[in-house]
Design a protein around this motif. Structure first.
Motif, PDB file in Angstrom:
ATOM      1  N   GLN A 115      51.413  34.265  46.472  1.00 48.24           N
ATOM      2  CA  GLN A 115      49.961  34.384  46.331  1.00 48.24           C
ATOM      3  C   GLN A 115      49.287  34.775  47.641  1.00 48.24           C
ATOM      4  O   GLN A 115      48.058  34.874  47.699  1.00 48.24           O
ATOM      5  CB  GLN A 115      49.382  33.056  45.832  1.00 48.24           C
ATOM      6  N   ASP A 153      42.557  28.949  44.467  1.00 49.75           N
ATOM      7  CA  ASP A 153      42.937  30.011  45.391  1.00 49.75           C
ATOM      8  C   ASP A 153      42.602  29.674  46.843  1.00 49.75           C
ATOM      9  O   ASP A 153      42.634  30.539  47.722  1.00 49.75           O
ATOM     10  CB  ASP A 153      42.261  31.331  45.007  1.00 49.75           C
ATOM     11  N   SER A 193      56.381  35.099  35.011  1.00 50.38           N
ATOM     12  CA  SER A 193      55.090  34.630  35.513  1.00 50.38           C
ATOM     13  C   SER A 193      55.242  33.231  36.088  1.00 50.38           C
ATOM     14  O   SER A 193      55.841  32.354  35.446  1.00 50.38           O
ATOM     15  CB  SER A 193      54.055  34.621  34.386  1.00 50.38           C
ATOM     16  N   TYR A 194      54.684  33.030  37.279  1.00 51.23           N
ATOM     17  CA  TYR A 194      54.648  31.682  37.842  1.00 51.23           C
ATOM     18  C   TYR A 194      53.755  30.774  37.006  1.00 51.23           C
ATOM     19  O   TYR A 194      54.018  29.574  36.864  1.00 51.23           O
ATOM     20  CB  TYR A 194      54.125  31.722  39.276  1.00 51.23           C
ATOM     21  N   THR A 195      52.683  31.345  36.454  1.00 49.55           N
ATOM     22  CA  THR A 195      51.757  30.543  35.658  1.00 49.55           C
ATOM     23  C   THR A 195      52.457  29.944  34.452  1.00 49.55           C
ATOM     24  O   THR A 195      52.256  28.780  34.107  1.00 49.55           O
ATOM     25  CB  THR A 195      50.559  31.402  35.216  1.00 49.55           C
ATOM     26  N   PRO A 253      47.421  26.367  39.176  1.00 48.81           N
ATOM     27  CA  PRO A 253      47.409  27.821  39.328  1.00 48.81           C
ATOM     28  C   PRO A 253      46.009  28.431  39.410  1.00 48.81           C
ATOM     29  O   PRO A 253      45.887  29.619  39.725  1.00 48.81           O
ATOM     30  CB  PRO A 253      48.140  28.311  38.066  1.00 48.81           C
ATOM     31  N   TYR A 298      55.844  30.215  45.075  1.00 46.62           N
ATOM     32  CA  TYR A 298      54.604  30.574  44.381  1.00 46.62           C
ATOM     33  C   TYR A 298      53.474  30.827  45.374  1.00 46.62           C
ATOM     34  O   TYR A 298      52.773  31.850  45.296  1.00 46.62           O
ATOM     35  CB  TYR A 298      54.219  29.456  43.408  1.00 46.62           C
ATOM     36  N   LEU A 299      53.287  29.930  46.331  1.00 42.45           N
ATOM     37  CA  LEU A 299      52.172  30.052  47.262  1.00 42.45           C
ATOM     38  C   LEU A 299      52.352  31.254  48.194  1.00 42.45           C
ATOM     39  O   LEU A 299      51.379  31.961  48.498  1.00 42.45           O
ATOM     40  CB  LEU A 299      52.021  28.768  48.073  1.00 42.45           C
TER      41      LEU A 299
END
Length: 451
Positions: free
Chosen positions: A55, A111, A176-178, A108, A51-52
């Motif tokens: 991003q 940032d 979606s990761y969310t 999530p 996930y990171l």
């Protein structure tokens, strides 16, 4: 023909698999189902790095966040043991899962790396606080002679959720990761609701007036550390974890060096998972009839023998045989070792005893890969011979550490007093801590705990 029942160490009958399932009280089913739901939704630790990096964070940054989560998890088990002894097991589960769910919901929306690291550590801490409390509830709400089988059921639910959860997560992250993190939070909140339902029926440690008069140091981890025989048992858990974790560190290196691919390694891990999920309850039906220290020493020994067999050569058949051997050791020793704290811990320290047993295993899981990879780089065979040598120490520590604290006799000799002693006065426990090295433990490494 009626089924013949053999005598348990505590004097009662050993339950069969179906007898154990039928005999599980309703509140314990809430714990088992809630924990299964929670493990099915355990996505964050598995997919946090992916996930990171997706991003835009570097692999190093993602590794720091995952390390923070892991450090929080180790601390969380110890905190959970202390909190559960103070406020009650069910309330600890409810608080742990509710707060972890809220933390997972927020992750999530960050940032920047520093808050992500902090929140990851907090989630790791909160998400693991439930584990000593849930195990303590199994002890509190089931008869002693059913503990080994009930812990086998607990492990089956845990391992089933941990095995299926990543597959479910892999399907979800394509959308979606969310959504993945939101579903994990939902699973945690469901477990919290189950625990709140259980709390209304009094899900907590039994206390007596003697507990309130006990000095604070006798109601803390200090009392656990004074229990020298228990520390010997913890040493067995640590050494066994160092050996066990080689299946995720040295074994893939060995498989690649012998010319086999990633698919074969995955097949061996799948063989382990299928055996544990499908066969452990059947094994436990017979293993529970063994003296406690015999079952644990045998299980620990077979884990070491299985790892040692990997030195035999590149044959795929030998790899399969070795995996079957150490998986059999896992199934034989772990349920008995998992149930051990309920037999030996004083009621007011049960959560701490269970939490303390998880700590050396986590340390073993951290140290084991470092030692294993270093040994393998020196000589590919040395890591497997080293595993065998370490196992000898683990077997000896388990054998001499597992003695009944109520009489000083081996655990297989049976309790000298009635089952009401599970909540005996704290003054008696304090006297034992300084005069008898009592063993307790939280179990040998669980099959999927580290994956």
């Amino acid at each position: 023909m009626t089924e013949q029942k053999s005598a348990a160490p505590g004097g009662g009958p050993h339950p069969s698999v179906m007898q154990a399932l039928r005999g599980i009280p309703g509140p314990i089913w809430l714990v088992l189902v809630g924990m299964l739901v929670n493990r099915l939704g355990n996505f964050l630790q598995i997919f946090l790095v992916l996930y990171l990096t997706a991003q835009g964070f570097s692999a190093t940054a993602a590794g720091l966040a995952l390390g923070a989560y892991g450090a929080g998890s180790v601390v969380g088990v110890l905190v959970g043991g202390s909190v559960s002894d103070r406020i009650g097991y069910a309330w600890t589960i409810a608080g742990s899962m509710a707060l972890a769910g809220l933390g997972t919901l927020t992750l999530p929306h960050f940032d920047s790396l520093p808050p992500i690291i902090v929140v990851s550590a907090l989630i790791g801490l909160l998400a693991q606080m439930y584990r000593p409390a849930s195990a303590a509830l199994l002890v509190e709400r089931t008869p002693e002679d059913h503990h080994v089988m009930v812990f086998a059921v607990y492990r089956m639910a845990f391992n089933l959720g941990t095995t299926v959860g990543p597959l479910l997560g892999a399907l979800l992250i394509s959308h979606s990761y969310t959504v993945v993190f939101y579903l994990e939070a939902a699973a945690q909140l469901v477990f919290a609701v189950f625990a709140l339902t259980l709390a209304r029926s009094g899900g907590g440690p039994a206390r007596t007036s003697a507990d309130d008069d006990t000095p604070e140091q006798s109601r803390s981890y200090t009392a656990v550390l004074r229990d020298t025989r228990y520390l010997l048992f913890l040493l067995a858990l640590f050494l066994n974890a160092v050996v066990y974790i080689q299946h995720t560190s040295a074994l893939p290196l060995q498989i690649r060096a012998d010319g086999h691919g990633v698919g074969f390694y995955s097949a061996l891990l799948s063989l382990n998972a299928v055996m544990v999920i499908c066969l452990e309850l059947l094994f436990t039906k017979y293993v529970q009839q063994l003296p406690g220290r015999v079952a644990v020493a045998l299980g620990v020994g077979l884990v070491g023998v299985g790892m040692n067999l990997y030195v035999a050569g590149p044959s795929m058949a030998l790899y399969v045989v070795a995996t079957v051997v150490w998986t059999s050791g896992e199934m034989i020793g772990t349920p008995t070792a998992s149930a051990w704290p309920g037999r030996v811990a004083p009621g007011h320290l049960r959560g701490r005893y269970l939490a303390a047993a998880a700590f050396p295993m986590q340390i073993g899981y951290a140290v084991g890969p470092v030692l294993g990879v270093a040994a393998w780089q020196a000589s590919s065979a040395s890591v497997w011979w080293l595993s065998g040598a370490v196992t000898v120490g683990a077997v000896a520590a388990a054998w001499f550490g597992m003695r009944d604290p109520r009489s000083g006799r081996p655990a297989d000799a049976g309790p000298a007093v009635g089952p009401s002693d599970s909540a005996e006065p704290a003054t008696s426990a304090a006297e034992r801590a300084t005069s008898i090295a009592e063993p307790a433990g939280g179990g040998a490494p669980a099959a999927k705990d580290t994956r």
